[in-house]
Design an enzyme around this catalytic site. Structure first.
Site, short mmCIF file in Angstrom:
data_model
loop_
_atom_site.label_atom_id
_atom_site.label_comp_id
_atom_site.label_asym_id
_atom_site.label_seq_id
_atom_site.Cartn_x
_atom_site.Cartn_y
_atom_site.Cartn_z
N LYS A 215 0.85 -1.20 0.00
CA LYS A 215 0.00 0.00 0.00
C LYS A 215 0.88 1.24 0.00
O LYS A 215 1.93 1.27 0.66
CB LYS A 215 -0.89 -0.06 1.24
CG LYS A 215 -1.97 0.99 1.37
CD LYS A 215 -2.79 0.70 2.62
CE LYS A 215 -3.94 1.66 2.84
NZ LYS A 215 -4.73 1.29 4.05
N SER A 296 -9.55 1.00 3.20
CA SER A 296 -8.77 1.94 2.40
C SER A 296 -7.69 1.26 1.55
O SER A 296 -7.13 1.87 0.65
CB SER A 296 -8.10 2.97 3.32
OG SER A 296 -7.15 2.35 4.19
N SER A 320 -9.62 -1.61 7.05
CA SER A 320 -9.01 -1.31 5.76
C SER A 320 -8.24 -2.44 5.12
O SER A 320 -7.88 -2.36 3.95
CB SER A 320 -8.09 -0.08 5.90
OG SER A 320 -8.86 1.06 6.16
#
Length: 629
Positions: A215, A296, A320
């Site tokens: 990420k 997310s 997330s």
């Protein structure tokens, strides 16, 4: 950092037997050996990679139990030892050296035993297909010389170039994935180094040469770390996040930075990185590109589901990792807060933030988790993990792990969605068929409900925690060095300016009252941990389970149970929506089942999730993102 009452460890013994998921073996050589068993002929085993050092744990114990040379894996060296002792019996000199490999326990080493040993090799000289390949598949093919890390890395780069920003869905409303922000210009060089290591030392790690997407809130010294915000496009840090350092030390190839909801705030994964001011992109699910990939860590979820990388890493504050896992039919682990270091990761709320893997299987997730644990002085809460981390989480990969276990379900966490209720009924039957006792809990203490209702720290903690990252990690040439600067830049998701403003208005006194040593949120997490642990103890539970969400949505506050206790959770597919569910379901939409465990009992819940995965094989794949033509 969050102070938690130490959770009582499960009294249930961990199973450690692993069954092979596929035949990772020297296909031609084993066939030849088997054909010669009847005649008793002796043949030399096929060539394999050199023996590795014993520095790293390997898939255990199936792939290590018959190791004869002490390098924690079965290689050609072990076959050589065994063939040198063909015909040996307990009366023979050196019997103790090979006794463990007398697989049929007939008191004599025969070619049958050599065949059995060869089946424990991580080695496969058959055809290799990248799509849906596991880390084990990659290792077996690389060990056999069928492919290399360079070839695998290039294939993933080719897939990213061809598929990520291209609309491949011919249906109405189909969108591009937008799952990758940056690819690593050094990836092929790193892959070549991994190949050289393998040639010299053998397979030194289960991640050696495996391409990983992280990420884009994890610092990487060879790619910018934007946090999903165009305001930080120039944030080229001088160092890696601790978890990235650990992955590199394991020989992984850091392939790409995955997109995310800007600064990890929400579930839709909207980001502005490398876009013109005022412009944004949304991440789509490979299973249905008209839908969000969740967030997310949506880019990580979409990339792994579309086979744009081998394994991914995300972060989880309030869901997330687990939301993109359930939306994209993947496995995600939110570790105990304290198991993985957050140093060098752009924070959202450090009372709840934790980093962990997103993968296509429980096995890959366990392999990935092995590489990223460790005490880090830069993140003091990691000191709690000492004495709680096994040699390898893969030792828990036991298809019989559910037998004799007690699995709790708080019935109010099921919600009312028809798809979820049907899938839970199926899951309950599978759990019970595998020997688990499902305990339905219809009433819970008020403190349990309060734990589910406790809010996220993303508003009260963001400015305080972001300022620490800015001070310690943000590249000096980045001009947006405060929330005021971010807003002034116009290089962000401007529709959220009011959210940034509300975060910016949080005073230090408000932060301390919320997340300080005697803050209300700090106390709520400690109380939540004690409450859930006591509920599990009172019912003699090995795990609590609940749906991670409903089709492309969440269920009430289910996702808050793990963050508001600091306890670990793993989410695994349990099935998809069908038309017969009614209520206008999104046909094919995936729903996951989440297993929550006591502090640092990742092994326990990994074992349960693996056994459930093997009993259901419920994962949905993305047919639009098959092999490149």
């Amino acid at each position: 950092m969050t102070a938690r009452r130490p959770a009582q460890r499960s009294a249930t013994a961990m199973h450690t037997r692993t069954t092979a998921r596929r035949a990772t073996t020297t296909v031609g050589a084993v066939a030849a050996l088997a054909a010669l068993v009847a005649t008793g002929a002796v043949v030399a085993p096929a060539a394999a990679a050199p023996a590795a050092s014993a520095a790293e744990p390997f898939l255990a114990p199936y792939y290590t139990a018959l190791d004869l040379t002490g390098d924690k894996q079965v290689t050609k060296a072990d076959l050589d030892v065994l063939t040198d002792h063909l015909g040996a019996t307990p009366a023979s000199a050196g019997w103790s050296t090979v006794a463990a490999a007398d697989s049929d326990t007939d008191g004599v080493i025969t070619v049958k035993d050599v065949v059995a040993l060869s089946q424990r090799m991580i080695y496969d000289d058959g055809p290799f297909e990248l799509v849906e390949a596991s880390a084990l598949d990659m290792q077996a093919a690389m060990n056999a010389g069928v492919t290399t890390s360079v070839k695998i890395t290039q294939e993933y780069l080719d897939r990213i170039a061809a598929l990520d920003r291209t609309v491949v869905d011919p249906g109405a409303g189909g969108r591009a994935l937008n799952s990758i922000i940056s690819t690593n210009a050094q990836a092929l060089t790193i892959a070549a180094q991994a190949d050289a290591t393998r040639a010299q030392k053998g397979m030194t790690s289960m991640l050696l040469g495996v391409p990983i997407a992280v990420k884009d809130n994890y610092d990487t010294a060879d790619m910018p770390t934007t946090g999903g915000c165009g305001c930080w496009d120039a944030n080229q840090t001088s160092d890696d996040a601790t978890m990235v350092k650990n992955l590199r030390a394991a020989g992984a190839v850091i392939l790409a930075k995955a997109s995310l909801d800007e600064f990890a705030y929400g579930f839709v994964s909207e980001f502005s990185s490398f876009q013109d001011p005022g412009k944004t992109l949304l991440v789509a699910s490979p299973l249905n590109t008209t839908k969000t990939a969740g967030g997310s860590s949506g880019g990580t979820g979409a990339a792994i589901a579309a086979n744009l990388a081998g394994i991914g890493f995300g972060t989880d504050t309030g869901g997330s990792i687990r939301v993109p896992s359930t939306y994209n039919s993947l496995v995600g682990i939110r570790p105990t807060v304290g198991l993985t270091s957050r140093d060098g990761i752009i924070p959202l709320a450090l009372t709840q933030d934790t980093g962990g893997p997103i993968a296509r299987s429980v096995t890959d997730a366990a392999v990935a988790l092995d590489a990223v644990t460790g005490v880090d002085a830069a993140d003091p809460i990691t000191a709690e993990q000492q004495g709680h981390v096994p040699d390898s989480y893969t030792a828990a990969l036991d298809p019989t792990a559910l037998k004799g276990k007690r699995i709790g379900i708080v019935t109010s966490m099921l919600g009312s969605n028809a798809t979820v209720l049907r899938l839970w009924a199926d899951a309950k039957a599978k759990l019970e068929a595998k020997g688990a006792t499902v305990v339905e809990i219809t009433t819970v203490p008020a403190a349990f409900t309060a734990t589910l209702n406790e809010g996220s720290g993303s508003t009260n903690e963001f400015k305080h925690d972001l300022n620490i990252y800015i001070q310690n990690h943000l590249a000096p040439n980045v001009t947006a060095r405060s929330i005021d600067d971010i807003l002034a830049s116009g290089r962000n998701v401007t529709s959220r300016n009011s959210i940034y403003t509300s975060r910016n208005n949080v005073t230090d006194a408000q932060y301390q009252a919320w997340a300080g040593p005697s803050g209300t949120h700090t106390a709520a997490i400690a109380t939540g941990n004690a409450t859930v642990t006591q509920l599990m103890n009172d019912n003699a539970l090995d795990s609590l389970v609940y749906p991670s969400g409903s089709p492309y949505s969440t269920i009430s506050t289910n996702m808050r149970l793990s963050p508001n206790t600091g306890m670990p959770a793993i989410t695994v597919p349990m099935g998809q929506a069908v038309a017969a569910d009614g209520t206008n379901p999104v046909v094919g939409a995936n729903v996951n089942l989440e297993f929550l465990g006591r502090d640092y009992d990742e092994s326990g819940i990994i074992g349960l999730a693996y056994a459930f995965e093997q009993a259901t094989h419920a994962r949905a794949t993305a047919p639009l993102y098959g092999p490149l033509k």
